[in-house]
Motif scaffolding. Sequence first.
Motif, short mmCIF file in Angstrom:
data_model
loop_
_atom_site.label_atom_id
_atom_site.label_comp_id
_atom_site.label_asym_id
_atom_site.label_seq_id
_atom_site.Cartn_x
_atom_site.Cartn_y
_atom_site.Cartn_z
N ILE A 183 0.82 -1.22 0.00
CA ILE A 183 0.00 0.00 0.00
C ILE A 183 0.85 1.27 0.00
CG2 ILE A 183 -1.51 1.39 1.48
CD1 ILE A 183 -3.17 -1.09 1.97
N PRO A 184 1.85 1.41 0.91
CA PRO A 184 2.64 2.65 0.87
C PRO A 184 3.33 2.88 -0.46
CG PRO A 184 3.02 1.46 2.92
CD PRO A 184 2.24 0.54 2.03
N SER A 185 3.94 1.82 -1.03
CA SER A 185 4.64 2.01 -2.30
C SER A 185 3.67 2.32 -3.42
CB SER A 185 5.47 0.77 -2.63
OG SER A 185 4.64 -0.37 -2.78
N GLN A 186 2.47 1.71 -3.40
CA GLN A 186 1.49 2.00 -4.44
C GLN A 186 0.92 3.41 -4.29
OE1 GLN A 186 0.96 0.12 -7.13
NE2 GLN A 186 2.54 -1.23 -6.28
N MET A 187 0.80 3.87 -3.06
CA MET A 187 0.37 5.26 -2.86
C MET A 187 1.42 6.22 -3.39
SD MET A 187 -1.44 5.02 0.92
CE MET A 187 -2.09 6.69 0.93
N PHE A 473 -5.46 16.62 -1.67
CA PHE A 473 -5.04 15.23 -1.80
C PHE A 473 -3.71 15.00 -1.10
CE2 PHE A 473 -2.52 12.08 -4.20
CZ PHE A 473 -3.28 10.95 -3.93
N SER A 474 -2.76 15.91 -1.30
CA SER A 474 -1.45 15.77 -0.67
C SER A 474 -1.55 15.85 0.84
CB SER A 474 -0.51 16.85 -1.18
OG SER A 474 0.72 16.82 -0.50
N GLY A 475 -2.37 16.78 1.34
CA GLY A 475 -2.50 16.94 2.78
C GLY A 475 -3.02 15.69 3.46
N GLY A 476 -3.95 14.99 2.80
CA GLY A 476 -4.48 13.76 3.37
C GLY A 476 -3.59 12.56 3.14
N LEU A 477 -2.88 12.55 2.00
CA LEU A 477 -2.09 11.38 1.62
C LEU A 477 -0.97 11.11 2.62
CD1 LEU A 477 -1.14 9.21 -0.46
CD2 LEU A 477 0.29 10.99 -1.46
N TYR A 478 -0.20 12.12 2.99
CA TYR A 478 0.98 11.87 3.81
C TYR A 478 0.62 11.56 5.26
CZ TYR A 478 4.07 12.61 0.00
OH TYR A 478 4.74 12.44 -1.19
N ALA A 479 -0.51 12.07 5.73
CA ALA A 479 -0.98 11.65 7.05
C ALA A 479 -1.44 10.20 6.99
CB ALA A 479 -2.12 12.54 7.51
N THR A 480 -2.12 9.83 5.91
CA THR A 480 -2.59 8.45 5.75
C THR A 480 -1.42 7.49 5.65
OG1 THR A 480 -4.55 9.28 4.60
CG2 THR A 480 -4.06 6.93 4.38
N LEU A 481 -0.37 7.91 4.93
CA LEU A 481 0.82 7.05 4.82
C LEU A 481 1.42 6.78 6.19
CD1 LEU A 481 2.69 8.41 1.66
CD2 LEU A 481 1.88 6.09 2.03
N GLY A 482 1.44 7.78 7.06
CA GLY A 482 1.94 7.56 8.41
C GLY A 482 1.09 6.58 9.18
N MET A 483 -0.21 6.67 9.01
CA MET A 483 -1.12 5.79 9.74
C MET A 483 -1.06 4.35 9.23
SD MET A 483 -4.29 8.48 10.01
CE MET A 483 -5.36 7.42 10.98
N THR A 484 -0.66 4.15 7.96
CA THR A 484 -0.58 2.78 7.44
C THR A 484 0.49 1.96 8.13
OG1 THR A 484 0.94 3.47 5.66
CG2 THR A 484 -1.42 3.45 5.15
N THR A 485 1.41 2.61 8.86
CA THR A 485 2.43 1.84 9.56
C THR A 485 1.81 0.90 10.60
OG1 THR A 485 2.74 3.63 11.16
CG2 THR A 485 4.18 3.62 9.23
N VAL A 486 0.65 1.26 11.12
CA VAL A 486 -0.03 0.39 12.07
C VAL A 486 -0.44 -0.91 11.38
CG1 VAL A 486 -2.02 0.15 13.60
CG2 VAL A 486 -0.85 2.36 13.41
N PHE A 487 -0.98 -0.80 10.15
CA PHE A 487 -1.41 -1.99 9.42
C PHE A 487 -0.22 -2.79 8.91
CE2 PHE A 487 -4.70 1.28 8.93
CZ PHE A 487 -5.77 0.62 9.53
N VAL A 488 0.84 -2.09 8.51
CA VAL A 488 2.04 -2.78 8.07
C VAL A 488 2.61 -3.62 9.21
CG1 VAL A 488 4.43 -2.46 7.31
CG2 VAL A 488 2.61 -1.12 6.27
N THR A 489 2.69 -3.04 10.40
CA THR A 489 3.21 -3.77 11.56
C THR A 489 2.35 -4.99 11.88
OG1 THR A 489 4.10 -1.71 12.46
CG2 THR A 489 3.89 -3.56 13.97
N ALA A 490 1.04 -4.81 11.83
CA ALA A 490 0.14 -5.94 12.10
C ALA A 490 0.32 -7.05 11.08
CB ALA A 490 -1.30 -5.46 12.12
N SER A 491 0.50 -6.67 9.82
CA SER A 491 0.68 -7.69 8.77
C SER A 491 2.02 -8.40 8.92
CB SER A 491 0.57 -7.04 7.39
OG SER A 491 1.66 -6.17 7.15
#
Length: 734
Positions: A183-187, A473-491
């Motif tokens: 997800i992060p790389s695709q974003m 879009f940029s303002g939301g994207l980089y905050a979302t990228l930070g939050m994806t670390t929670v899902f990456v860690t879980a995976s």
Amino acid sequence: MIEMKETKGSPIQSPIRRIPESLDFSDHRHSENQQPSAIGSSKKYSYSSEWLSPHFSESLPGTPSASRPSTPTSNSYGNGFISRSQQSLATLLGSTRQTASPLKESSPSATVIHLNDRDDVDIWKGWKRHLFRLIPVLAFGNSALYIAYLALRIYCVIAAQKTYNSIYAGAWVFISIELAIAIPSQMHNFWTMWALKSRNRPKLRLIGNDVPAVDVFVTCCGEEDQVVLDTVRAACDLDYPYDRYRVIVLDDGQSANLKSAVNELATMQPNLLYMAREKFPGVPHHFKAGNLNYGLDQVHLLPGGAGEFMAALDADMIPEREWLRATVAHLAIDPKMALVCPPQLFYNTPKSDPLAQSLNFFVHVIEPIKDALGVAWCTGSGYVARREALDDIGNFPLGSLAEDVATSTMMLGKGWKTGYIHEPLQYGTVPEDFGGHLKQRTRWAIGTIQTAIKLNFCLWGSSVKKMTLAQRFSGGLYATLGMTTVFVTASLLAIPVVLLWGKPLIAYSSAEQLRWLIRACFASTIFGRICEFVLFIPAGYHSGQRDFRYQIWMSPYLALCIVRAFLLPTWLGGQAVAFKPTGSLGSALNERDPALKKNMLRRLWAILFNFMAGFHFLYVYVTLVAVVLTSYRCFFADFDTKQIIVCLITHAFWPPLTFLFICTSLWTPVSYAIDPPIMPDREELLIRDHKTGVAHPKPKSKKIGFGGQAAMFELQHSAATIYTCLVFAYSFWL
């Protein structure tokens, strides 16, 4: 009003600066008729300062004083607010130093010359630039291939479940893991497609002595005095008219030694001041944002008032001499430009940059794309801002650990512009210890998310109502990228579980489906490698690879801090702070100092336990044990050679060996503890003028050396790519 003219061969006049006769600055001065180092023709702009109010100034000591009215002009900058009382400066100025130089009134116009159509012409050019133009196409192709591959994986799992009337839980979990990691790389891929929009930021220079007034703040809080003083000396030695800018040290650490050193230096630099605000117990001081706002308020009380522009340098960021002339030029030609910022570059990054401390991928790839879309971020140091725009947003916003990102985002929300100047104009230092690095990066991540939450992820609200679609879009994207670390860690936690489970990771209903799965995986992997190579060109191939590995091994730290900051209540340990080590280290590890570093056992203990890298250590070993056990089952089952190979491929060794990439990435803190990079003393990285004390980084120290760790990771990366090719070839014999 900006009048644009075009000329060729216009001479640059060296700025006239008042300096003590006892100091010899001759080797730092340009000749009076020096020509601009333009590439091709140079354009010339006439910058009118008619929006500035009249400036009232006082002359330097030894010259007649200018007359000054008794009341301040409201809302006036650059030629600014009048000193309300000389007595108000008594607590700020040392008794043995001269009065700080007022900002001199500017003439009606100043000149900006156009050196080149691209500001990054000296950073990268030639075939690299032409090849990079393919990035939008490559990024689109990479995402399209990955989605097609993922869709085929899902289709084959469903088909296998229907054919064999069984649930392939392992295959579904493996798909989820790969998707979370991708997800992060695709974003990023989706974001880099926007590179289709060309960036047209020219290389400009402000010349002459009739230039806007600037207040330069050097913010510090507990850094080494010598580090701060090197920044201060370089800031005082800028190629900018001496009476058109002030350097103000904002010391939030209230260091008596630093105050004494700055005041001593100020006896030879009349435009230098030291300030330290008073902090009261129980009253929030809002960290760096509060310190900057204090400085913004105090300059109104100085002779000449506030400058039209303010600039900020971190305590360790040494500016290049042309810093202000390069940055202010972009503000001068566009009255709607609120803020411009150059990249943060570093001169003490060790070989191979094992912790990915350089920001090369962000500053050389991401920020230029953001700038092309009008979404340039303030990155914390080296920026210059228009005081009028700061007034419009109420100065630096409070309540965020990333006041820089919040500032530029709120400016965009008010309809101002921000710009990114892709020139090497400042060099600083990366944290020299593992704990400092964790604290810095987790603070950035939490601050970015804090800002996004306060601004409703830039989707609605009065603070962002004038933003464009790309800016939202940029303002939301980089905050979302930070939050994806929670899902990456879980995976990540699911990988060793699935491998120990012994279930197949790849499900299919026929040999034909398996063949097409392997071929689709091959196409997606190889195309991704090509896309990576081209995408990383501006930053350097190895910098880009380090950044991808960093996203994996740093995810557990970021996830922990994000959960504590935004999900856990206070009584369960929730707090909006950066990463803190557990226990007490007692003393610094000094891991990069060959003389003072602690022994390996001490380093391992501190990083594994105090800095929680024990998770990384256990994860890698459990995963490798799981791979061995899964492979053992394939070899000792009643299979022939072909079945063994298929079993290995579908149970543990599915290309491109995701588990190997994850394990080598997560091993980074452990390998760092065992063999940290050695760095020379900071003084050895600098070229210092012994007459003036001014120091700038050596050319060699500005580059990241290629070391053994980078070679090891490249070997692993190449081996995984070759393995993917071999499995692809084998698919024709299945």
